[in-house]
Design a protein around this motif. Sequence first.
Motif, PDB file in Angstrom:
ATOM      1  N   LEU A 284       0.822  -1.203   0.000  1.00 28.31           N
ATOM      2  CA  LEU A 284       0.000   0.000   0.000  1.00 28.31           C
ATOM      3  C   LEU A 284       0.861   1.261   0.000  1.00 28.31           C
ATOM      4  O   LEU A 284       0.429   2.306  -0.475  1.00 28.31           O
ATOM      5  N   GLY A 285       2.048   1.169   0.543  1.00 26.44           N
ATOM      6  CA  GLY A 285       3.018   2.242   0.410  1.00 26.44           C
ATOM      7  C   GLY A 285       2.627   3.547   1.077  1.00 26.44           C
ATOM      8  O   GLY A 285       2.717   4.613   0.447  1.00 26.44           O
ATOM      9  N   VAL A 286       2.172   3.479   2.324  1.00 24.70           N
ATOM     10  CA  VAL A 286       1.856   4.698   3.076  1.00 24.70           C
ATOM     11  C   VAL A 286       2.671   4.665   4.365  1.00 24.70           C
ATOM     12  O   VAL A 286       2.119   4.515   5.471  1.00 24.70           O
ATOM     13  N   PRO A 287       3.990   4.812   4.273  1.00 20.61           N
ATOM     14  CA  PRO A 287       4.848   4.649   5.455  1.00 20.61           C
ATOM     15  C   PRO A 287       4.617   5.683   6.540  1.00 20.61           C
ATOM     16  O   PRO A 287       4.936   5.447   7.709  1.00 20.61           O
ATOM     17  N   GLY A 288       4.031   6.831   6.173  1.00 20.38           N
ATOM     18  CA  GLY A 288       3.792   7.863   7.175  1.00 20.38           C
ATOM     19  C   GLY A 288       2.563   7.622   8.015  1.00 20.38           C
ATOM     20  O   GLY A 288       2.346   8.331   9.009  1.00 20.38           O
ATOM     21  N   ALA A 289       1.746   6.632   7.650  1.00 23.15           N
ATOM     22  CA  ALA A 289       0.523   6.341   8.400  1.00 23.15           C
ATOM     23  C   ALA A 289       0.758   5.186   9.360  1.00 23.15           C
ATOM     24  O   ALA A 289       1.394   4.190   9.004  1.00 23.15           O
ATOM     25  N   ARG A 290       0.253   5.319  10.580  1.00 25.02           N
ATOM     26  CA  ARG A 290       0.413   4.269  11.574  1.00 25.02           C
ATOM     27  C   ARG A 290      -0.561   3.127  11.272  1.00 25.02           C
ATOM     28  O   ARG A 290      -1.759   3.347  11.076  1.00 25.02           O
ATOM     29  N   GLU A 291      -0.067   1.917  11.248  1.00 23.89           N
ATOM     30  CA  GLU A 291      -0.893   0.751  10.937  1.00 23.89           C
ATOM     31  C   GLU A 291      -1.722   0.325  12.151  1.00 23.89           C
ATOM     32  O   GLU A 291      -1.216   0.224  13.260  1.00 23.89           O
ATOM     33  N   ILE A 292      -3.004   0.069  11.906  1.00 22.43           N
ATOM     34  CA  ILE A 292      -3.892  -0.483  12.930  1.00 22.43           C
ATOM     35  C   ILE A 292      -4.304  -1.880  12.475  1.00 22.43           C
ATOM     36  O   ILE A 292      -5.111  -2.033  11.555  1.00 22.43           O
ATOM     37  N   SER A 293      -3.711  -2.893  13.071  1.00 25.68           N
ATOM     38  CA  SER A 293      -3.997  -4.282  12.712  1.00 25.68           C
ATOM     39  C   SER A 293      -4.207  -5.108  13.969  1.00 25.68           C
ATOM     40  O   SER A 293      -3.684  -4.783  15.041  1.00 25.68           O
ATOM     41  N   PHE A 307     -14.404  -3.550  12.706  1.00 25.76           N
ATOM     42  CA  PHE A 307     -14.859  -2.916  13.942  1.00 25.76           C
ATOM     43  C   PHE A 307     -13.811  -3.031  15.047  1.00 25.76           C
ATOM     44  O   PHE A 307     -13.654  -2.127  15.868  1.00 25.76           O
ATOM     45  N   LEU A 308     -13.070  -4.147  15.077  1.00 25.27           N
ATOM     46  CA  LEU A 308     -11.978  -4.279  16.032  1.00 25.27           C
ATOM     47  C   LEU A 308     -10.900  -3.239  15.740  1.00 25.27           C
ATOM     48  O   LEU A 308     -10.319  -2.649  16.663  1.00 25.27           O
ATOM     49  N   GLN A 309     -10.645  -2.993  14.464  1.00 24.50           N
ATOM     50  CA  GLN A 309      -9.664  -1.973  14.087  1.00 24.50           C
ATOM     51  C   GLN A 309     -10.153  -0.578  14.491  1.00 24.50           C
ATOM     52  O   GLN A 309      -9.379   0.234  15.000  1.00 24.50           O
ATOM     53  N   VAL A 310     -11.433  -0.301  14.241  1.00 22.90           N
ATOM     54  CA  VAL A 310     -11.987   1.012  14.597  1.00 22.90           C
ATOM     55  C   VAL A 310     -11.942   1.223  16.108  1.00 22.90           C
ATOM     56  O   VAL A 310     -11.624   2.321  16.586  1.00 22.90           O
ATOM     57  N   GLU A 311     -12.242   0.166  16.853  1.00 26.22           N
ATOM     58  CA  GLU A 311     -12.192   0.279  18.313  1.00 26.22           C
ATOM     59  C   GLU A 311     -10.799   0.693  18.773  1.00 26.22           C
ATOM     60  O   GLU A 311     -10.645   1.565  19.647  1.00 26.22           O
ATOM     61  N   GLN A 312      -9.777   0.096  18.188  1.00 25.71           N
ATOM     62  CA  GLN A 312      -8.405   0.471  18.544  1.00 25.71           C
ATOM     63  C   GLN A 312      -8.082   1.878  18.063  1.00 25.71           C
ATOM     64  O   GLN A 312      -7.433   2.662  18.768  1.00 25.71           O
ATOM     65  N   LEU A 313      -8.535   2.208  16.856  1.00 25.29           N
ATOM     66  CA  LEU A 313      -8.264   3.537  16.297  1.00 25.29           C
ATOM     67  C   LEU A 313      -8.816   4.638  17.189  1.00 25.29           C
ATOM     68  O   LEU A 313      -8.152   5.665  17.413  1.00 25.29           O
ATOM     69  N   LEU A 314     -10.020   4.465  17.707  1.00 26.17           N
ATOM     70  CA  LEU A 314     -10.654   5.503  18.512  1.00 26.17           C
ATOM     71  C   LEU A 314      -9.855   5.833  19.766  1.00 26.17           C
ATOM     72  O   LEU A 314      -9.981   6.938  20.312  1.00 26.17           O
ATOM     73  N   LYS A 315      -9.021   4.895  20.214  1.00 25.76           N
ATOM     74  CA  LYS A 315      -8.187   5.138  21.391  1.00 25.76           C
ATOM     75  C   LYS A 315      -6.943   5.955  21.050  1.00 25.76           C
ATOM     76  O   LYS A 315      -6.294   6.493  21.949  1.00 25.76           O
ATOM     77  N   GLU A 316      -6.608   6.057  19.751  1.00 28.70           N
ATOM     78  CA  GLU A 316      -5.348   6.687  19.360  1.00 28.70           C
ATOM     79  C   GLU A 316      -5.505   7.958  18.540  1.00 28.70           C
ATOM     80  O   GLU A 316      -4.666   8.855  18.615  1.00 28.70           O
ATOM     81  N   ILE A 317      -6.562   8.041  17.730  1.00 24.57           N
ATOM     82  CA  ILE A 317      -6.702   9.172  16.822  1.00 24.57           C
ATOM     83  C   ILE A 317      -7.027  10.449  17.600  1.00 24.57           C
ATOM     84  O   ILE A 317      -7.799  10.425  18.566  1.00 24.57           O
ATOM     85  N   THR A 318      -6.414  11.553  17.183  1.00 24.06           N
ATOM     86  CA  THR A 318      -6.625  12.837  17.853  1.00 24.06           C
ATOM     87  C   THR A 318      -7.180  13.859  16.866  1.00 24.06           C
ATOM     88  O   THR A 318      -7.280  13.606  15.665  1.00 24.06           O
ATOM     89  N   SER A 319      -7.526  15.015  17.388  1.00 28.42           N
ATOM     90  CA  SER A 319      -8.186  16.053  16.600  1.00 28.42           C
ATOM     91  C   SER A 319      -7.415  16.377  15.325  1.00 28.42           C
ATOM     92  O   SER A 319      -6.204  16.599  15.351  1.00 28.42           O
ATOM     93  N   GLY A 320      -8.153  16.385  14.198  1.00 30.42           N
ATOM     94  CA  GLY A 320      -7.566  16.730  12.908  1.00 30.42           C
ATOM     95  C   GLY A 320      -6.929  15.577  12.170  1.00 30.42           C
ATOM     96  O   GLY A 320      -6.546  15.734  11.004  1.00 30.42           O
ATOM     97  N   ALA A 325      -9.506   2.939   5.883  1.00 34.78           N
ATOM     98  CA  ALA A 325      -9.607   1.491   6.059  1.00 34.78           C
ATOM     99  C   ALA A 325      -9.847   0.828   4.708  1.00 34.78           C
ATOM    100  O   ALA A 325     -10.633   1.329   3.889  1.00 34.78           O
ATOM    101  N   VAL A 326      -9.203  -0.317   4.502  1.00 32.34           N
ATOM    102  CA  VAL A 326      -9.330  -1.082   3.262  1.00 32.34           C
ATOM    103  C   VAL A 326      -9.773  -2.493   3.602  1.00 32.34           C
ATOM    104  O   VAL A 326      -9.224  -3.124   4.511  1.00 32.34           O
ATOM    105  N   ALA A 327     -10.775  -2.999   2.887  1.00 37.60           N
ATOM    106  CA  ALA A 327     -11.230  -4.377   3.070  1.00 37.60           C
ATOM    107  C   ALA A 327     -11.519  -4.989   1.705  1.00 37.60           C
ATOM    108  O   ALA A 327     -12.075  -4.327   0.836  1.00 37.60           O
ATOM    109  N   VAL A 328     -11.130  -6.239   1.533  1.00 30.26           N
ATOM    110  CA  VAL A 328     -11.355  -6.951   0.274  1.00 30.26           C
ATOM    111  C   VAL A 328     -12.086  -8.245   0.574  1.00 30.26           C
ATOM    112  O   VAL A 328     -11.684  -9.001   1.462  1.00 30.26           O
TER     113      VAL A 328
END
Length: 343
Positions: A284-293, A307-320, A325-328
């Motif tokens: 995917l080549g987005v080295p500047g983005a933190r991976e949530i897996s 939803f498990l990924q979103v649950e973890q994301l909500l604990k880390e993402i900050t304003s702005g 998310a990608v799913a196949v």
Amino acid sequence: MNVPVSAPVHITAAGSALPGEPVDNATLSHALGVNAEWIDVFIGTRTRHFARDLTTGEVRWSLADLCARAAADALEAGGTDPAEVEFLVLGTATPDHLMPATVNQVADRLGLDHLPTYQLQSGCAGAVQALSVARHLIGSGEFTTGLAIGGDVCTKHLDLRRNLAEAAPGDLVNCVLFGDGAGAAVLSSQPREEAVALRSVLNRCTGLGREPGQIIDWFGLADRHESRQALTEDYKAIEESVPVMAVEILWELLDDLRWSPDDLDFLLPPQLSGRMTQLITEQLGVPGAREISCVADTGNNGNALPFLQVEQLLKEITSGQKALAVAVESSKWIKAGFALERL
């Protein structure tokens, strides 16, 4: 691709439910007669959770049990009164029954009545489809608050009596790749302190003329004694196609939003297995983005994973900050994904 909605839609909270204690590769190897080192190297998943007891075969949790727990967890996390919920949408590939729909069993467990319910029969894209339906129900202005749920109990297809000693690697994958679980998100038109805006959702079937990469069958009275397996997949086709489709999804979402890869703070890549997720994330080549897996620890529990990924994301993402998310889904090659932004 991204149909406009008239009202803003936010994910205010997420929750999850994983049955029992984690099952490591050594335990799985002992139960199934599969080489633990092969699981480590080829699959790259360390643990998973099962709704069935590996020793006795007893089913200890149903899909409805897990989805209700995940939904209750999401409601509690967001401080949402169940009475505020105006609809439920569930995405799953493994419902407890053909009828009644599992979503209605979940509503019953949550004490909800006299509200619309929707069940979407789908594989890994089902969770994204549930978000899409919920987004449009709220975005239309008809509803204010709803639940999107995703879950699968894949071990109902795991034959604990089968001798796997001489099974081909492609067949063994189905026995060690999956786990069980559920996840849920509360969506609302009313932003709250911890909410993230659901900016875009992609859901597109692109499998015209292609053989399915995965088939989950069901049996009625007329064919229950046939020898075909309930679960089959073309893992080679999945290995070849999913990384390519994941890159296409990434750029379709970015182009639709007019975001650049540098705008992304978080990346939620497809959760196939520990090994495959790592390879896809690199491509995917987005080295500047933190991976949530999470798949290396939860196993591939299908529609629970986003939803498990979103649950973890909500604990880390900050304003702005922004997340994509990608799913196949390989069953008939479905591109799916969504974009979030913390206000």
